[in-house]
Motif scaffolding. Structure first.
Motif, PDB file in Angstrom:
ATOM      1  N   LEU A  83       0.746  -1.213  -0.109  1.00 31.59           N
ATOM      2  CA  LEU A  83       0.024   0.114   0.072  1.00 31.59           C
ATOM      3  C   LEU A  83       1.040   1.400  -0.060  1.00 31.59           C
ATOM      4  N   TYR A  84       2.147   0.895  -0.159  1.00 31.88           N
ATOM      5  CA  TYR A  84       3.023   2.326  -0.284  1.00 31.88           C
ATOM      6  C   TYR A  84       2.710   3.262  -1.289  1.00 31.88           C
ATOM      7  N   GLU A  85       2.459   2.548  -2.738  1.00 29.20           N
ATOM      8  CA  GLU A  85       2.133   3.499  -3.770  1.00 29.20           C
ATOM      9  C   GLU A  85       0.572   4.009  -3.654  1.00 29.20           C
ATOM     10  N   THR A  86      -0.098   3.285  -2.880  1.00 26.77           N
ATOM     11  CA  THR A  86      -1.521   3.754  -2.737  1.00 26.77           C
ATOM     12  C   THR A  86      -1.378   5.036  -1.700  1.00 26.77           C
ATOM     13  N   ALA A  87      -0.605   5.162  -0.918  1.00 24.13           N
ATOM     14  CA  ALA A  87      -0.271   5.923   0.028  1.00 24.13           C
ATOM     15  C   ALA A  87       0.161   7.549  -0.669  1.00 24.13           C
ATOM     16  N   TYR A  88       0.938   7.108  -1.523  1.00 25.02           N
ATOM     17  CA  TYR A  88       1.442   8.305  -2.493  1.00 25.02           C
ATOM     18  C   TYR A  88       0.621   8.499  -3.319  1.00 25.02           C
ATOM     19  N   ALA A  89      -0.157   7.876  -4.149  1.00 23.38           N
ATOM     20  CA  ALA A  89      -1.166   8.300  -4.883  1.00 23.38           C
ATOM     21  C   ALA A  89      -2.128   9.136  -4.279  1.00 23.38           C
ATOM     22  N   LEU A  90      -2.684   8.723  -3.059  1.00 26.60           N
ATOM     23  CA  LEU A  90      -3.524   9.362  -2.095  1.00 26.60           C
ATOM     24  C   LEU A  90      -3.169  10.782  -2.050  1.00 26.60           C
ATOM     25  N   ALA A  91      -1.812  10.791  -1.610  1.00 24.18           N
ATOM     26  CA  ALA A  91      -1.189  12.278  -1.460  1.00 24.18           C
ATOM     27  C   ALA A  91      -1.251  13.111  -2.632  1.00 24.18           C
ATOM     28  N   VAL A  92      -1.023  12.586  -3.633  1.00 22.35           N
ATOM     29  CA  VAL A  92      -0.535  13.266  -5.082  1.00 22.35           C
ATOM     30  C   VAL A  92      -2.369  13.885  -5.365  1.00 22.35           C
ATOM     31  N   GLU A  93      -3.064  12.755  -4.996  1.00 20.90           N
ATOM     32  CA  GLU A  93      -4.460  13.316  -5.422  1.00 20.90           C
ATOM     33  C   GLU A  93      -4.777  14.582  -4.544  1.00 20.90           C
ATOM     34  N   VAL A  94      -4.665  14.613  -3.354  1.00 19.81           N
ATOM     35  CA  VAL A  94      -4.970  15.750  -2.576  1.00 19.81           C
ATOM     36  C   VAL A  94      -4.094  17.043  -3.018  1.00 19.81           C
ATOM     37  N   ALA A  95      -2.758  16.781  -3.406  1.00 18.87           N
ATOM     38  CA  ALA A  95      -2.070  17.886  -3.765  1.00 18.87           C
ATOM     39  C   ALA A  95      -2.423  18.525  -5.024  1.00 18.87           C
ATOM     40  N   VAL A  99      -5.265  22.197  -7.922  1.00 16.93           N
ATOM     41  CA  VAL A  99      -4.509  22.372  -9.240  1.00 16.93           C
ATOM     42  C   VAL A  99      -3.279  22.856  -9.238  1.00 16.93           C
ATOM     43  N   VAL A 100      -3.055  23.516  -8.039  1.00 19.84           N
ATOM     44  CA  VAL A 100      -1.776  24.221  -7.989  1.00 19.84           C
ATOM     45  C   VAL A 100      -0.903  23.431  -6.882  1.00 19.84           C
ATOM     46  N   ALA A 101       0.145  22.829  -7.076  1.00 16.84           N
ATOM     47  CA  ALA A 101       0.875  22.338  -6.150  1.00 16.84           C
ATOM     48  C   ALA A 101       2.012  23.111  -5.717  1.00 16.84           C
ATOM     49  N   ARG A 102       1.812  23.601  -4.577  1.00 11.34           N
ATOM     50  CA  ARG A 102       2.938  24.481  -3.930  1.00 11.34           C
ATOM     51  C   ARG A 102       4.378  23.602  -3.570  1.00 11.34           C
ATOM     52  N   GLN A 103       5.385  24.558  -3.390  1.00 12.93           N
ATOM     53  CA  GLN A 103       6.769  24.076  -3.095  1.00 12.93           C
ATOM     54  C   GLN A 103       6.399  23.145  -1.849  1.00 12.93           C
ATOM     55  N   GLU A 104       5.835  23.449  -0.929  1.00 11.77           N
ATOM     56  CA  GLU A 104       5.665  22.800   0.324  1.00 11.77           C
ATOM     57  C   GLU A 104       5.062  21.364  -0.136  1.00 11.77           C
ATOM     58  N   GLU A 105       4.092  21.408  -0.865  1.00 11.41           N
ATOM     59  CA  GLU A 105       3.532  19.976  -0.962  1.00 11.41           C
ATOM     60  C   GLU A 105       4.279  19.154  -1.952  1.00 11.41           C
ATOM     61  N   LEU A 106       5.080  19.790  -2.927  1.00 10.29           N
ATOM     62  CA  LEU A 106       6.040  19.060  -3.678  1.00 10.29           C
ATOM     63  C   LEU A 106       7.463  18.423  -2.839  1.00 10.29           C
ATOM     64  N   HIS A 107       7.706  19.193  -1.930  1.00 12.83           N
ATOM     65  CA  HIS A 107       8.605  18.880  -0.807  1.00 12.83           C
ATOM     66  C   HIS A 107       8.264  17.265  -0.271  1.00 12.83           C
ATOM     67  N   LEU A 108       6.887  17.611   0.384  1.00  7.88           N
ATOM     68  CA  LEU A 108       6.337  16.537   1.050  1.00  7.88           C
ATOM     69  C   LEU A 108       6.199  15.225   0.225  1.00  7.88           C
ATOM     70  N   LEU A 109       5.925  15.429  -0.878  1.00  9.10           N
ATOM     71  CA  LEU A 109       5.589  14.213  -1.989  1.00  9.10           C
ATOM     72  C   LEU A 109       6.908  13.690  -2.195  1.00  9.10           C
ATOM     73  N   GLU A 110       8.090  14.258  -2.163  1.00  4.54           N
ATOM     74  CA  GLU A 110       9.310  13.775  -2.494  1.00  4.54           C
ATOM     75  C   GLU A 110       9.862  12.956  -1.268  1.00  4.54           C
ATOM     76  N   ARG A 133      -6.202  14.220 -14.805  1.00  2.00           N
ATOM     77  CA  ARG A 133      -7.224  14.212 -14.190  1.00  2.00           C
ATOM     78  C   ARG A 133      -7.896  15.498 -13.844  1.00  2.00           C
ATOM     79  N   TYR A 134      -7.067  16.471 -13.227  1.00  2.00           N
ATOM     80  CA  TYR A 134      -7.340  17.606 -12.728  1.00  2.00           C
ATOM     81  C   TYR A 134      -7.283  19.041 -13.666  1.00  2.00           C
ATOM     82  N   ARG A 135      -6.972  18.572 -14.907  1.00  2.00           N
ATOM     83  CA  ARG A 135      -7.067  19.571 -15.991  1.00  2.00           C
ATOM     84  C   ARG A 135      -8.261  20.490 -16.076  1.00  2.00           C
ATOM     85  N   ARG A 136      -7.964  21.794 -16.183  1.00  2.00           N
ATOM     86  CA  ARG A 136      -9.200  22.478 -16.485  1.00  2.00           C
ATOM     87  C   ARG A 136      -9.131  22.838 -18.023  1.00  2.00           C
ATOM     88  N   LEU A 137     -10.438  23.123 -18.332  1.00  2.00           N
ATOM     89  CA  LEU A 137     -10.525  23.810 -20.023  1.00  2.00           C
ATOM     90  C   LEU A 137     -10.038  25.438 -19.896  1.00  2.00           C
TER      91      LEU A 137
END
Length: 137
Positions: A83-95, A99-110, A133-137
């Motif tokens: 479930l490690y990849e699942t946890a990572y995928a859930l974190a990415v979904e929230v980030a 639509v805008v992943a800020r530096q702090e979120e990117l650092h956490l994901l890393e 999935r989160y692209r906008r028109l």
């Protein structure tokens, strides 16, 4: 954080940590967490009323010295490796939800990616999938 959380609680802690990583608990991120908990099979049988107490526990832990490291280590200890990849995928979904992943979120994901030993190609696929999935028109 004193007790070992359940697998589902650990996943929620990861999502809540991602939500507050940029110090802005965005409504859209909280909505994404609730939607993920409502719909994904990994959360089958989870009591949605537990979200608030888990969020409060996450906030208390993050306020402590080395709180982020504690959350990540707790998640790694509570989750089976499959479930490690699942946890990572859930974190990415929230980030990605706002639509805008800020530096702090990117650092956490890393940090999560490294701690959970998510393979580079798997992480790239997860991240790409969320961007699409989160692209906008």
């Amino acid at each position: 954080m004193t007790d070992q959380p359940t697998i589902q609680e650990a996943l929620v802690h990861v999502m809540m940590t991602t939500c507050v990583a940029d110090r802005d608990m965005a409504h859209v991120e909280l909505t994404a967490i609730r939607m993920l908990v409502d719909r994904l099979p990994v959360f089958a049988g989870f009591d949605i009323a537990r979200l608030v107490p888990i969020a409060e526990s996450t906030a208390r832990t993050l306020a402590e010295e080395n709180g982020l490291d504690v959350i990540i280590e707790m998640a790694k200890a509570a989750l089976p490796a499959r479930l490690y990849e699942t946890a990572y995928a859930l974190a990415v979904e929230v980030a990605a939800a706002d639509v805008v992943a800020r530096q702090e979120e990117l650092h956490l994901l890393e940090m999560l990616r490294d701690a959970l030993e998510v393979p580079t190609l798997a992480a790239a696929a997860i991240e790409h999938s969320a961007r699409v999935r989160y692209r906008r028109l």
